[in-house]
Design a protein around this motif. Structure first.
Motif, PDB file in Angstrom:
ATOM      1  N   PHE A 504     -50.686 100.047 -58.959  1.00  0.00           N
ATOM      2  CA  PHE A 504     -50.871  98.624 -58.670  1.00  0.00           C
ATOM      3  C   PHE A 504     -51.857  98.407 -57.522  1.00  0.00           C
ATOM      4  O   PHE A 504     -51.648  97.521 -56.687  1.00  0.00           O
ATOM      5  CB  PHE A 504     -49.533  97.967 -58.361  1.00  0.00           C
ATOM      6  CG  PHE A 504     -48.580  97.985 -59.517  1.00  0.00           C
ATOM      7  CD1 PHE A 504     -48.911  97.384 -60.713  1.00  0.00           C
ATOM      8  CD2 PHE A 504     -47.359  98.631 -59.419  1.00  0.00           C
ATOM      9  CE1 PHE A 504     -48.053  97.406 -61.794  1.00  0.00           C
ATOM     10  CE2 PHE A 504     -46.485  98.655 -60.486  1.00  0.00           C
ATOM     11  CZ  PHE A 504     -46.828  98.044 -61.681  1.00  0.00           C
ATOM     12  N   CYS A 515     -53.500  94.762 -53.646  1.00  0.00           N
ATOM     13  CA  CYS A 515     -52.415  94.844 -54.627  1.00  0.00           C
ATOM     14  C   CYS A 515     -52.824  94.078 -55.875  1.00  0.00           C
ATOM     15  O   CYS A 515     -53.278  92.927 -55.797  1.00  0.00           O
ATOM     16  CB  CYS A 515     -51.137  94.258 -54.039  1.00  0.00           C
ATOM     17  SG  CYS A 515     -49.710  94.327 -55.143  1.00  0.00           S
ATOM     18  N   SER A 516     -52.679  94.710 -57.032  1.00  0.00           N
ATOM     19  CA  SER A 516     -53.125  94.068 -58.269  1.00  0.00           C
ATOM     20  C   SER A 516     -52.321  92.809 -58.566  1.00  0.00           C
ATOM     21  O   SER A 516     -52.820  91.884 -59.212  1.00  0.00           O
ATOM     22  CB  SER A 516     -53.009  95.047 -59.438  1.00  0.00           C
ATOM     23  OG  SER A 516     -51.661  95.456 -59.644  1.00  0.00           O
ATOM     24  N   HIS A 525     -50.199  90.936 -65.393  1.00  0.00           N
ATOM     25  CA  HIS A 525     -48.866  90.912 -64.765  1.00  0.00           C
ATOM     26  C   HIS A 525     -48.043  89.690 -65.145  1.00  0.00           C
ATOM     27  O   HIS A 525     -47.048  89.400 -64.490  1.00  0.00           O
ATOM     28  CB  HIS A 525     -49.010  90.965 -63.242  1.00  0.00           C
ATOM     29  CG  HIS A 525     -49.664  92.203 -62.735  1.00  0.00           C
ATOM     30  ND1 HIS A 525     -49.130  93.461 -62.941  1.00  0.00           N
ATOM     31  CD2 HIS A 525     -50.823  92.402 -62.047  1.00  0.00           C
ATOM     32  CE1 HIS A 525     -49.923  94.367 -62.390  1.00  0.00           C
ATOM     33  NE2 HIS A 525     -50.956  93.750 -61.849  1.00  0.00           N
ATOM     34  N   GLN A 542     -45.106  96.421 -65.706  1.00  0.00           N
ATOM     35  CA  GLN A 542     -46.214  95.698 -65.103  1.00  0.00           C
ATOM     36  C   GLN A 542     -45.895  94.244 -64.832  1.00  0.00           C
ATOM     37  O   GLN A 542     -46.582  93.610 -64.034  1.00  0.00           O
ATOM     38  CB  GLN A 542     -47.446  95.787 -66.007  1.00  0.00           C
ATOM     39  CG  GLN A 542     -48.024  97.177 -66.131  1.00  0.00           C
ATOM     40  CD  GLN A 542     -49.129  97.241 -67.170  1.00  0.00           C
ATOM     41  OE1 GLN A 542     -48.953  96.800 -68.299  1.00  0.00           O
ATOM     42  NE2 GLN A 542     -50.265  97.781 -66.784  1.00  0.00           N
ATOM     43  N   ALA A 813     -55.001  98.360 -64.184  1.00  0.00           N
ATOM     44  CA  ALA A 813     -53.931  99.142 -63.574  1.00  0.00           C
ATOM     45  C   ALA A 813     -53.134  99.811 -64.665  1.00  0.00           C
ATOM     46  O   ALA A 813     -52.815  99.228 -65.676  1.00  0.00           O
ATOM     47  CB  ALA A 813     -53.022  98.238 -62.734  1.00  0.00           C
TER      48      ALA A 813
END
Length: 852
Positions: A504, A515-516, A525, A542, A813
Motif C-alpha cells: 500500500f 499511502c495508496s 480501494h 485492498q 498496488a
C-alpha cells in the motif's frame, strides 16, 4: 518517455495526464532568477511548519508557547524535588512546635528546611539524582530543539510576509484554505517544488499528512494492536499518546525505521523477496524499543503522575464534575478521521458532534444509580448545609480539625452525584441522537442503526467517546502497558506490517512515497457496498473498511472545491451529488420520491427526512442541538440548497443572519452552488467583517453538505446490504490469529465479480462476494449503466490519473493479503518459515505505484 534501469519501472499507458507543455515537469530556472524559496528540499517539513504556524496564530504566539513549555518542565521537576526534600511536614501539619522569640504564630517559611539540609537530602537520594539527570538531558534536548525551531519558523514567518503577502497580525483571522490557495498560486512564481509546474491541494495535504494517512489506514485495516479482550471482561481499546508515539517512532522517523527520510520508503521494503528477513529485523527492533520503554518506565510513570497532578488538580477543585465529562478518545480520533483530513478539520467535525454525543451517552444513566445518587446527594447536602450554617454563625468552627476538609469533600460528593442524575426535561430519543452524531462524525457500524437503545451500542460508542477520567487513567498506566503491547502484541505483526507498507505504498512524482489509500482511488480501494459496485477492482484485502475511501473522497472534494480529481473520480462525485440533488428536489416534476418503481428503493433522502431515523429532527446549528423542525418541507428545503440550480442558501439560525448581514446572499450562494467556489479561497469584499461572515457561511455550508452526503451514503449502504453482514471494527478481530501473510504469488483477480473471495481470519464473518451484494436500480439510469459499462472496460486498463497533479499510476498496488488469508476449507498457515520464499523477486523491479 525513456526507461531507466532503476528500482522503479514505468508502465506505458494509453493516455497522457500532463497538461500541454508539462510533459517534462522538471523546471530549470536561471541562477539569478531564483527566489529564496526556489526548490525547497524538504517540502514535508516546510508545509508542516507553514500549517503549524497558521494553527498557532503566528510567530509570536508560537514562540511564547514554546518558552512556557520549557519553563513548565523546569517548574514540574524543580517544584516536585523541593516538595519531596525541602519541606518539614511535621511543622506544616502542626505536629512539631516552633520556638519563636517575637511571635507564637507559625509562618510558611518555618516549614522550609535550610539550604544545606535540603541539598544534603537530595545528594543522599540516588533516585532523585537519577530523575534529575534524565530530566536535565531531556530539557537540554528540548532547548536545542526549541532554538532550532525558532530559526526555522523565523524563515516561515518571512515566507508568509514576503511570498504569501500575509502579516502575522492577519494570520489568526485567515483560514487555511486562503493560505493554501496562495501557496498554490506562488508555485508558478517561486517554484518551491521543481518537479512540477503546478501544485494542487492534494499535493499539500499528502506532504502534511503523509504519516498520519498511514496510521489511519492501519487502524482502518485493524493492523495495529489496540483492541484487546481480557479474560472475564468485554473487549476494550487501549490507544494512548505514549503508544502512538512508539508506533510512529518504529515506523516512520526513529533510528532503523522503515522510511529513509520524510518522503521515501527504504528500497528494501518495496521488494517482496526478502520480506521474512525484514520482518525478523523489524520484530527485533520492536523488542529492543519495548525493552527501552520497560527500563524507562519508572521515570516516565513518575512524570505522567506529576504532570497529571499539576494539570488537573486545580480543574477538579474548581469543577469536580469535569472528570464525569467525556472527550473523544485518541482511538476515536484516528478511527473517525478521513484520509487527507487536517487536524483542525477533524476537530471541527468532532466538536460539532460533542453535544449530541454527550446527550446520547446520558440517555443510558442507570435508574438504580440515579436513585442512589439522589439519596446520597440529599444526605451529603444536609450535612453540608449544617456546616455552612454553623460557619456563618461563628467562623471559629472552621478552626476545628477536619471541618474545612469535610465541607470540601461533601461539595465534591454532591457534584459527583449530580452527574448521575439525568435532566428531568430530557426525552429518550437515542435513534435520533445517533443520527445527528452520524451527520458529524461520518462513520458508524451498520449494526448501530436501529440498535441505538441497546447497551451494547452504548459500550462500543464509549470506546470512541470516553470519560475524561478514563482518558487520564489510561495515560497514567500507559508507561506500564505500552512495553507489554510492543513486546507481546506488535512484534507478532511484524510480517503483516512489512507487507502492508509494501502493498500500500505508491510513489507520486513531486510528492514521494505515500499511502495508496490516501489517493482515494475508488477503483483501487473502493468498496462495492459503498456505491463503488462496478467501479472498483479491489479485493477484500485492498478495500478500505466502513466506506473510508468513498467518504474521504467526498469530504476532500467538498472541503477543497478547487481540486480537480481524475475522470473516474469526478464521475463518482458528480453522480453522488446529482442523486442527492435529484432526490432533494423531488427527482422530477412528475415523479414523487415516494412513488418510485418496485425495482428502485424508496427515496433515500425521503428516508432521511421521515421515519424513526429522521433528518427532520436535525438542526445543523453551531451548538449541534437537537430541535424539532417543521417536517419534510423544511428538511427538503435544506437539502434543496445543494442543487446546482439553487438560487439561495437555506441554512438556519445564525447562518441565515450572517448571510443576510453580508449583503450578498444570492450572488454568493449562486457562485458557491453553481461553480463550487469556496469563499475561503476568494476575495471577501471591501470589509474584513463581511469577508469573515462570508467565510463562516460557506464553511458551514460545506460542513452541512458533507453531513447530508454522509447520511445519504450510509442509508444507501444500508439498503444495498439488505441485512448482509458487513465487516467493521467491532466485528473484525485483530489479524494476530494468523501472523503471516500469503506469499506474493497470490494476486487479486482484476474483476472481483468473477472470482471467489477467500475467507479471512482477520474478518471471520462470511461476507458475500461483490456480485452477491444487491445494488440499487435507482443508483444509475439504464442509459448511464450502459455508458458506465463501456467506460469501465476501458478504465480497467488504466491506473489512477490526476490531471492537476500530473499524477499517473505506473503500477498498481499489489492485491496481496496482509495476513491470515486461507482458501475455502483450508486452514491458514501460521509459521512463515513454511511459506515459499521469493528469491527471484529481489532481482526484479519492485511492484510499486508510480504517479508522475
Amino acid at each position: 518517455m525513456a526507461h531507466f534501469d532503476t528500482e522503479y519501472q514505468r508502465l506505458e499507458v494509453s493516455y497522457s495526464d500532463s497538461p500541454p507543455g508539462e510533459e517534462n515537469p522538471l523546471m530549470h530556472v536561471p541562477e539569478g532568477a531564483k527566489s529564496q524559496w526556489h526548490h525547497i528540499e524538504n517540502l514535508d517539513l516546510f508545509f508542516q511548519r507553514v500549517y503549524n504556524l497558521h494553527q498557532k496564530n503566528g510567530f509570536t504566539c508560537m514562540l511564547l508557547g514554546e518558552i512556557f513549555e520549557l519553563v513548565q518542565l523546569l517548574f514540574v521537576v524543580g517544584f516536585t524535588v523541593f516538595l519531596a526534600n525541602c519541606v518539614d511536614y511535621d511543622i506544616l501539619f502542626a505536629n512539631k512546635f516552633v520556638n519563636h522569640t517575637d511571635s507564637s504564630k507559625v509562618t510558611l517559611p518555618d516549614a522550609f528546611l535550610p539550604v544545606d539540609v535540603c541539598s544534603a537530602r537530595i545528594r543522599d537520594n540516588a533516585f532523585v539524582i537519577f530523575v534529575l539527570i534524565i530530566s536535565g538531558v531531556f530539557w537540554l534536548h528540548r532547548l536545542i530543539k526549541f532554538l532550532y525551531n525558532v530559526c526555522c519558523y523565523w524563515e516561515i514567518r518571512a515566507f508568509y510576509i514576503n511570498a504569501l503577502k500575509m502579516t502575522m497580525s492577519e494570520l489568526p483571522y485567515a483560514t487555511w484554505q486562503e493560505v493554501q490557495a496562495r501557496i498554490v498560486e506562488i508555485q508558478k512564481e517561486h517554484q518551491i517544488c521543481i518537479h512540477k509546474k503546478e501544485l494542487t491541494e492534494l499535493d499539500i495535504y499528502h506532504r502534511i499528512l503523509r504519516f498520519k494517512n498511514y496510521m489511519v489506514a492501519m487502524v482502518n485495516k485493524s493492523l495495529l494492536p489496540v483492541r484487546f479482550r481480557l479474560p472475564g471482561l468485554e473487549e476494550s481499546v487501549f490507544y494512548t499518546r505514549g503508544l502512538k508515539y512508539n508506533f510512529e517512532l518504529i515506523f516512520f522517523w526513529g533510528p532503523g525505521s522503515l522510511f529513509e527520510n520524510e518522503w521515501s520508503l527504504k528500497p528494501e521494503y518495496k521488494r517482496g523477496g526478502n520480506r521474512l528477513e525484514l520482518a525478523d529485523r523489524l520484530a527485533s527492533r520492536i523488542l529492543w524499543i519495548g525493552i527501552a520503554n520497560l527500563l524507562l518506565c519508572p521515570v516516565i510513570l513518575v512524570w505522567q503522575i506529576l504532570y497529571a497532578f499539576f494539570s488537573y488538580t486545580e480543574v477538579i477543585k474548581r469543577e469536580p464534575g469535569s472528570l464525569g465529562a467525556r472527550c473523544w478518545s485518541l482511538y476515536g480520533r484516528c478511527y473517525l478521521r478521513h484520509f487527507n483530513e487536517l487536524d483542525h478539520e477533524l476537530m471541527s467535525r468532532l466538536s460539532k458532534g460533542y453535544k449530541p454525543a454527550s446527550k446520547y451517552m446520558n440517555c443510558f444513566l442507570s435508574p438504580l444509580l440515579t436513585v442512589v445518587a439522589k439519596n446520597v446527594a440529599f444526605f451529603a447536602g444536609s450535612l453540608l448545609a449544617v456546616l455552612i450554617a454553623l460557619t456563618i454563625y461563628d467562623e471559629d468552627v472552621l478552626s476545628v480539625e477536619h471541618v474545612l476538609s469535610s465541607i470540601t469533600l461533601l461539595g465534591v460528593c454532591i457534584t459527583v452525584c449530580r452527574s448521575f442524575i439525568p435532566d428531568k426535561h430530557m426525552v429518550f430519543c437515542p435513534e435520533q441522537l445517533l443520527r445527528v452524531i452520524l451527520a458529524h462524525i461520518h462513520y458508524m457500524p451498520d449494526h448501530w442503526q436501529g440498535n441505538a437503545h441497546r447497551y451494547e451500542t452504548r459500550d462500543q460508542f464509549s470506546q470512541l467517546f470516553q470519560y475524561k477520567a478514563v482518558f487520564i487513567l489510561e495515560e497514567l498506566i500507559s508507561p506500564v502497558v505500552t512495553p507489554i503491547i510492543l513486546i507481546f502484541c506488535l512484534r507478532r505483526k511484524a510480517l503483516e506490517i512489512i507487507d502492508f507498507f509494501r502493498n500500500f505504498t505508491v510513489e507520486v512524482v513531486g510528492v514521494g512515497d505515500t499511502c495508496s489509500f490516501a489517493q482515494m482511488d475508488i477503483r483501487q480501494h473502493g468498496h462495492p457496498a459503498w456505491m463503488s459496485a462496478g467501479k472498483t477492482e479491489a479485493s477484500i484485502y485492498q478495500q478500505a473498511e466502513d466506506g473510508k475511501t468513498e467518504l474521504s473522497l467526498m469530504h476532500f472534494a467538498i472541503t477543497n472545491p478547487q481540486w480537480q480529481p481524475p475522470q473516474e473520480t469526478t464521475h463518482f462525485i458528480s453522480q453522488l451529488k446529482e442523486r442527492v440533488h435529484r432526490e432533494a428536489t423531488g427527482a422530477s416534476s412528475d415523479t414523487h420520491p415516494l412513488s418510485l418503481s418496485e425495482s428502485e428503493p424508496r427515496s433515500l433522502v425521503a428516508n432521511l427526512l421521515v421515519g424513526p431515523s429522521t433528518l427532520t429532527s436535525i438542526h445543523f446549528g453551531h451548538d449541534s442541538s437537537l430541535t424539532n423542525q417543521a417536517g419534510l418541507s423544511d428538511g427538503a428545503s435544506a437539502l434543496r440548497s445543494l442543487s446546482p440550480n439553487s438560487g439561495s442558501l437555506h441554512l438556519r439560525g445564525s447562518l441565515n443572519a450572517a448571510h443576510r448581514a453580508s449583503g450578498n446572499t444570492s450572488t454568493m450562494s449562486k457562485a458557491m452552488a453553481g461553480s463550487g467556489t469556496d469563499a475561503r479561497t476568494v476575495s471577501s469584499g471591501s470589509s474584513a467583517w463581511e469577508g469573515q461572515l462570508t467565510s463562516l457561511v460557506l464553511s458551514e455550508y460545506a460542513s452541512t453538505e458533507m453531513s447530508i452526503h454522509a447520511l445519504y451514503m450510509h442509508e444507501l449502504h444500508k439498503q444495498q446490504s439488505h441485512g448482509a453482514l458487513s465487516r467493521h471494527t467491532w466485528h473484525r478481530q485483530d489479524s494476530d490469529e494468523s501472523s503471516d501473510s500469503i506469499p506474493d504469488e497470490v494476486r487479486s483477480v482484476p474483476n472481483p465479480q468473477h472470482r471467489q473471495l477467500p475467507r479471512s481470519h482477520t474478518f471471520p464473518t462470511t461476507v458475500p462476494s461483490p456480485s452477491a451484494i444487491p445494488t440499487s436500480a435507482s443508483c444509475i439510469s439504464s442509459t448511464a449503466q450502459g455508458q458506465e459499462g463501456a467506460s469501465s472496460h476501458s478504465l480497467g486498463q488504466q491506473r489512477f490519473a490526476d490531471s492537476t497533479t500530473g499524477g499517473k499510476v505506473v503500477k498498481s498496488a499489489r492485491g496481496v493479503p496482509m495476513g491470515g488469508w486461507a482458501e475455502e476449507g483450508q486452514a491458514a498457515r501460521r509459521h512463515h518459515e513454511t511459506l515459499p520464499e521469493e528469491s527471484s523477486e529481489d532481482d526484479m523491479p519492485p511492484h510499486i505505484h508510480k504517479i508522475t
